[in-house]
Design an enzyme around this catalytic site. Structure first.
Site, PDB file in Angstrom:
ATOM      1  CG  ASP A 124      -2.060  -7.322  -0.774  1.00 59.32           C
ATOM      2  OD1 ASP A 124      -1.962  -7.877  -1.888  1.00 59.32           O
ATOM      3  OD2 ASP A 124      -2.123  -7.964   0.289  1.00 59.32           O
ATOM      4  CB  SER A 125      -4.167  -6.277  -4.881  1.00 58.06           C
ATOM      5  OG  SER A 125      -4.539  -6.426  -6.220  1.00 58.06           O
ATOM      6  CB  ALA A 126      -8.392  -8.646  -4.799  1.00 63.64           C
ATOM      7  CG  PHE A 152      -0.578  -1.863   1.110  1.00 66.09           C
ATOM      8  CD1 PHE A 152       0.161  -0.742   1.442  1.00 66.09           C
ATOM      9  CD2 PHE A 152      -0.767  -2.841   2.087  1.00 66.09           C
ATOM     10  CE1 PHE A 152       0.712  -0.588   2.713  1.00 66.09           C
ATOM     11  CE2 PHE A 152      -0.217  -2.697   3.356  1.00 66.09           C
ATOM     12  CZ  PHE A 152       0.518  -1.563   3.669  1.00 66.09           C
ATOM     13  CG  HIS A 249      -0.584  -4.258  -8.283  1.00 65.65           C
ATOM     14  ND1 HIS A 249      -1.595  -3.422  -7.911  1.00 65.65           N
ATOM     15  CD2 HIS A 249      -0.996  -5.505  -7.933  1.00 65.65           C
ATOM     16  CE1 HIS A 249      -2.587  -4.109  -7.374  1.00 65.65           C
ATOM     17  NE2 HIS A 249      -2.234  -5.389  -7.371  1.00 65.65           N
TER      18      HIS A 249
END
Length: 282
Positions: A124-126, A152, A249
């Protein structure tokens, strides 16, 4: 602004959930880094599937424990185990530390005998951005690809050039562009943010496995996901993009949300289908 230690504590307090009762966890080591291993409590869950998960947190905060409920939700569809990596964080460890840790973990799984066709990757994200970078670097090193990957809200353009950085400013409930700029600056530490190993949106993605990308329409990183899907498609990668209306987010972190539960169900089934383990998620 809070110092980094305070940011990490606040992030953990906001998003950490109780450990799932149907999932067993243990601390292990992978690629020279600590990792959290998850297994289903059912004694029959001794299959060969392996999920390698990379947590988010802007390269600065986060841990496997914070996102354990996401990892567990995906694992419920698989026949085997999950390993979530505690890669090194910035600013203490700037680029390429996290990317190196993730590739080392992937390589060790293969070296230990894990069948790449039984191996899937998610983040997820980074961490989703690191998942893409890991697969690119593995491909370039001649290593086999995993069977599939789930991303994600991927952070894949550290130059912040997406139109949603402007159009969703003030809509995103978590971030302003300056927040992301600060986080990414801790990791890049003066490196060229447009370099493919920092911003894989600008990389050659050919040869990557099937991808599922999920993103919320209310987040600054919306266009990272949309453009990544387009880049992957142009490079002949099978890709599915899901945009959840009015979601923030990594909305999958909200374990009380029907939208999060449905998205994780689809993501788990996506992985299970590519592994031939779909019956495990039924």
């Amino acid at each position: 602004m809070q110092n980094v230690a305070e940011q990490r504590a606040q992030f953990a307090a906001m998003f950490t959930r109780p450990l799932p009762t149907d999932i067993g966890t243990s601390v292990t080591t992978l690629g020279g880094r600590p990792a959290l291993e998850l297994r289903k409590a059912a004694p029959s869950a001794e299959g060969q599937d392996v999920l390698l998960y990379f947590h988010g947190g802007g390269f600065v905060v986060g841990s496997p424990r914070v996102t354990v409920h996401i990892t567990a939700a995906l694992l419920r569809h698989l026949d085997g185990r999950a390993v979530s990596l505690d890669y090194r964080l910035a600013p203490e460890h700037a680029f390429p530390a996290a990317a190196d840790d993730c590739l080392a973990a992937y390589r060790e799984l293969l070296d230990s005998g894990v069948d790449p066709q039984r191996l899937v990757v998610a983040g997820d994200s980074a961490g989703a951005g690191l998942a893409v970078v890991t697969m690119m670097r593995a491909r370039d090193a001649g290593l086999p690809m995993p069977a599939a990957a789930v991303l994600f809200s991927p952070a894949v353009d550290l130059t912040l050039s997406g139109a949603s950085m402007r159009s969703k400013d003030g809509v995103d409930p978590f971030f302003a562009p300056a927040d992301l700029d600060w986080l990414f600056d801790q990791y890049t530490a003066g490196s060229d943010r447009s370099a493919p190993e920092l911003s894989p949106l600008f990389a050659d993605l050919s040869g990557l496995p099937p991808l599922l990308i999920q993103v919320g329409s209310s987040e600054l990183l919306l266009d990272d996901a949309v453009r990544l899907a387009g880049r992957a498609a142009a490079d002949e990668v099978a890709v599915t993009l899901e945009v959840a209306p009015r979601q923030p987010h990594v909305f999958q972190l909200d374990d009380g949300s029907a939208e999060a539960a449905a998205a994780l169900e689809r993501a788990g089934r996506f992985l299970a289908t590519r592994l031939g383990s779909e019956k495990e998620g039924s």
